[in-house]
Design a protein around this motif. Sequence first.
Motif, PDB file in Angstrom:
ATOM      1  N   ILE A   5       0.837  -1.203   0.000  1.00 21.22           N
ATOM      2  CA  ILE A   5       0.000   0.000   0.000  1.00 21.22           C
ATOM      3  C   ILE A   5       0.873   1.254   0.000  1.00 21.22           C
ATOM      4  O   ILE A   5       1.759   1.407   0.840  1.00 21.22           O
ATOM      5  CB  ILE A   5      -0.911   0.015   1.249  1.00 21.22           C
ATOM      6  CG1 ILE A   5      -1.791  -1.247   1.272  1.00 21.22           C
ATOM      7  CG2 ILE A   5      -1.770   1.277   1.287  1.00 21.22           C
ATOM      8  CD1 ILE A   5      -2.448  -1.515   2.613  1.00 21.22           C
ATOM      9  N   LEU A   6       0.598   2.138  -0.936  1.00 23.63           N
ATOM     10  CA  LEU A   6       1.268   3.447  -0.969  1.00 23.63           C
ATOM     11  C   LEU A   6       0.290   4.501  -0.483  1.00 23.63           C
ATOM     12  O   LEU A   6      -0.859   4.536  -0.928  1.00 23.63           O
ATOM     13  CB  LEU A   6       1.765   3.778  -2.372  1.00 23.63           C
ATOM     14  CG  LEU A   6       2.558   5.085  -2.523  1.00 23.63           C
ATOM     15  CD1 LEU A   6       3.620   4.953  -3.617  1.00 23.63           C
ATOM     16  CD2 LEU A   6       1.664   6.290  -2.832  1.00 23.63           C
ATOM     17  N   ARG A  25      -0.628  -4.706  11.117  1.00 24.68           N
ATOM     18  CA  ARG A  25      -1.234  -5.999  10.787  1.00 24.68           C
ATOM     19  C   ARG A  25      -0.394  -6.786   9.785  1.00 24.68           C
ATOM     20  O   ARG A  25      -0.789  -7.874   9.349  1.00 24.68           O
ATOM     21  CB  ARG A  25      -2.648  -5.808  10.264  1.00 24.68           C
ATOM     22  CG  ARG A  25      -2.744  -5.213   8.879  1.00 24.68           C
ATOM     23  CD  ARG A  25      -4.154  -5.293   8.364  1.00 24.68           C
ATOM     24  NE  ARG A  25      -4.223  -4.992   6.942  1.00 24.68           N
ATOM     25  CZ  ARG A  25      -5.329  -5.135   6.215  1.00 24.68           C
ATOM     26  NH1 ARG A  25      -6.439  -5.565   6.787  1.00 24.68           N
ATOM     27  NH2 ARG A  25      -5.329  -4.859   4.934  1.00 24.68           N
ATOM     28  N   GLY A  26       0.758  -6.215   9.364  1.00 25.12           N
ATOM     29  CA  GLY A  26       1.681  -6.968   8.525  1.00 25.12           C
ATOM     30  C   GLY A  26       1.737  -6.600   7.070  1.00 25.12           C
ATOM     31  O   GLY A  26       2.402  -7.272   6.272  1.00 25.12           O
ATOM     32  N   ALA A 224     -12.012   1.423   9.729  1.00 21.76           N
ATOM     33  CA  ALA A 224     -12.817   1.679   8.535  1.00 21.76           C
ATOM     34  C   ALA A 224     -11.977   1.552   7.267  1.00 21.76           C
ATOM     35  O   ALA A 224     -12.417   0.936   6.281  1.00 21.76           O
ATOM     36  CB  ALA A 224     -13.452   3.060   8.624  1.00 21.76           C
ATOM     37  N   ILE A 225     -10.778   2.130   7.269  1.00 22.90           N
ATOM     38  CA  ILE A 225      -9.955   2.073   6.062  1.00 22.90           C
ATOM     39  C   ILE A 225      -9.483   0.637   5.809  1.00 22.90           C
ATOM     40  O   ILE A 225      -9.373   0.210   4.651  1.00 22.90           O
ATOM     41  CB  ILE A 225      -8.764   3.055   6.129  1.00 22.90           C
ATOM     42  CG1 ILE A 225      -8.212   3.323   4.720  1.00 22.90           C
ATOM     43  CG2 ILE A 225      -7.669   2.570   7.052  1.00 22.90           C
ATOM     44  CD1 ILE A 225      -9.110   4.095   3.816  1.00 22.90           C
ATOM     45  N   LEU A 226      -9.267  -0.128   6.863  1.00 22.11           N
ATOM     46  CA  LEU A 226      -8.894  -1.530   6.683  1.00 22.11           C
ATOM     47  C   LEU A 226     -10.028  -2.304   6.013  1.00 22.11           C
ATOM     48  O   LEU A 226      -9.789  -3.133   5.128  1.00 22.11           O
ATOM     49  CB  LEU A 226      -8.555  -2.169   8.028  1.00 22.11           C
ATOM     50  CG  LEU A 226      -7.288  -1.668   8.732  1.00 22.11           C
ATOM     51  CD1 LEU A 226      -7.139  -2.348  10.089  1.00 22.11           C
ATOM     52  CD2 LEU A 226      -6.045  -1.875   7.894  1.00 22.11           C
ATOM     53  N   ASP A 230      -9.847  -4.128   2.357  1.00 22.84           N
ATOM     54  CA  ASP A 230     -10.009  -5.580   2.314  1.00 22.84           C
ATOM     55  C   ASP A 230     -11.270  -6.035   1.574  1.00 22.84           C
ATOM     56  O   ASP A 230     -11.422  -7.229   1.291  1.00 22.84           O
ATOM     57  CB  ASP A 230     -10.053  -6.142   3.739  1.00 22.84           C
ATOM     58  CG  ASP A 230      -8.712  -6.044   4.437  1.00 22.84           C
ATOM     59  OD1 ASP A 230      -7.695  -5.855   3.747  1.00 22.84           O
ATOM     60  OD2 ASP A 230      -8.680  -6.151   5.682  1.00 22.84           O
ATOM     61  N   ALA A 231     -12.170  -5.110   1.262  1.00 21.79           N
ATOM     62  CA  ALA A 231     -13.435  -5.487   0.638  1.00 21.79           C
ATOM     63  C   ALA A 231     -13.216  -6.105  -0.743  1.00 21.79           C
ATOM     64  O   ALA A 231     -12.442  -5.584  -1.551  1.00 21.79           O
ATOM     65  CB  ALA A 231     -14.341  -4.261   0.517  1.00 21.79           C
ATOM     66  N   GLU A 232     -13.903  -7.200  -0.999  1.00 19.72           N
ATOM     67  CA  GLU A 232     -13.815  -7.838  -2.318  1.00 19.72           C
ATOM     68  C   GLU A 232     -14.405  -6.919  -3.388  1.00 19.72           C
ATOM     69  O   GLU A 232     -13.882  -6.814  -4.494  1.00 19.72           O
ATOM     70  CB  GLU A 232     -14.561  -9.174  -2.308  1.00 19.72           C
ATOM     71  CG  GLU A 232     -14.419  -9.956  -3.590  1.00 19.72           C
ATOM     72  CD  GLU A 232     -15.069 -11.327  -3.499  1.00 19.72           C
ATOM     73  OE1 GLU A 232     -15.266 -11.944  -4.566  1.00 19.72           O
ATOM     74  OE2 GLU A 232     -15.379 -11.770  -2.385  1.00 19.72           O
ATOM     75  N   VAL A 233     -15.500  -6.253  -3.025  1.00 19.15           N
ATOM     76  CA  VAL A 233     -16.105  -5.252  -3.906  1.00 19.15           C
ATOM     77  C   VAL A 233     -16.219  -3.960  -3.100  1.00 19.15           C
ATOM     78  O   VAL A 233     -17.234  -3.702  -2.449  1.00 19.15           O
ATOM     79  CB  VAL A 233     -17.491  -5.698  -4.407  1.00 19.15           C
ATOM     80  CG1 VAL A 233     -18.053  -4.660  -5.375  1.00 19.15           C
ATOM     81  CG2 VAL A 233     -17.419  -7.064  -5.086  1.00 19.15           C
ATOM     82  N   PRO A 234     -15.184  -3.125  -3.130  1.00 16.96           N
ATOM     83  CA  PRO A 234     -15.205  -1.906  -2.322  1.00 16.96           C
ATOM     84  C   PRO A 234     -16.181  -0.871  -2.875  1.00 16.96           C
ATOM     85  O   PRO A 234     -16.507  -0.885  -4.068  1.00 16.96           O
ATOM     86  CB  PRO A 234     -13.760  -1.394  -2.423  1.00 16.96           C
ATOM     87  CG  PRO A 234     -13.226  -1.994  -3.674  1.00 16.96           C
ATOM     88  CD  PRO A 234     -13.922  -3.312  -3.852  1.00 16.96           C
ATOM     89  N   PRO A 235     -16.657   0.023  -2.022  1.00 15.22           N
ATOM     90  CA  PRO A 235     -17.615   1.031  -2.471  1.00 15.22           C
ATOM     91  C   PRO A 235     -16.956   2.106  -3.324  1.00 15.22           C
ATOM     92  O   PRO A 235     -15.775   2.404  -3.144  1.00 15.22           O
ATOM     93  CB  PRO A 235     -18.128   1.632  -1.159  1.00 15.22           C
ATOM     94  CG  PRO A 235     -16.961   1.500  -0.225  1.00 15.22           C
ATOM     95  CD  PRO A 235     -16.316   0.191  -0.595  1.00 15.22           C
TER      96      PRO A 235
END
Length: 271
Positions: A5-6, A25-26, A224-226, A230-235
């Motif tokens: 992640i940048l 979280r790694g 919230a940002i995590l 991680d959402a398969e289909v993010p909003p």
Amino acid sequence: MKKTILITGASRGFGKIWAEAFLKRGDQVIATARNIESLKGLVETYGSSMLALELDVTNRAQTFEVIGKAHTHFGGLDVVINNAGYGLFGTIEEASEQEAREQFEVNVFGTLWLSQAAIPLMRAQGTGHIIQVSSVLGIASIPNLGLYNASKWAVEALSEAMAAEIKQFGIHTTLVEPIGYSTDWSGASAVHSKTIDVYDGLRAAVYKEMENMPFGHPDATADAILKVVDAEVPPLRIFFGKTALPWINQVYADRLAGWEEWSEVSVAAHG
């Protein structure tokens, strides 16, 4: 699954909170800031999982260089978060040409350059997620922040179009729209135009209303940002803060009522 992640503007505020949440979280994080020394603590704490890079988001060439370095260093790039930005306080009449241009250079063009740099790499990967930190003020405007409002409306428009263009390549787009939070966004990070006294009453009323707002806790945005990442289909769009949706519901109700009131004239104008 570990992500790369940048995130821009990672020296303080949301950027620093989110960078640390990913690292804890790694995940592997490329954190950028104008002053790389401000990222020293994260580097010392998280070692090889953290890459600190200097970046002025208004420098398009540097933006492409940083994206390339990040991709090469970790061998891929899953998420790019356009977080760098600031607020310009002042009425439309008060804002100087330089202040107006600089507001757009950072908030709009900085977001555009980083998006343009990330898309080719993500397209080649066949996957990716670009997250734009907009604002609830990218949907509804308030006085004394007109140029900031305008910059975030521009971010909303370009990102909505971009989302439709790049989804075919497996790249997701999300607009994060925070309402008021207890960060230094209106403090050390902000710029204030030279005031004209005829607006003092309006300005005082706006500040009083802002002071009475139930500001959110910045640390609460980490979870919230995590979830968004991680959402398969993010909003495409998501509010951060409990008061955003009720306010915007009223804003849209008022807009629709105004359009309906003038609909006869609108239809007649079609010819």
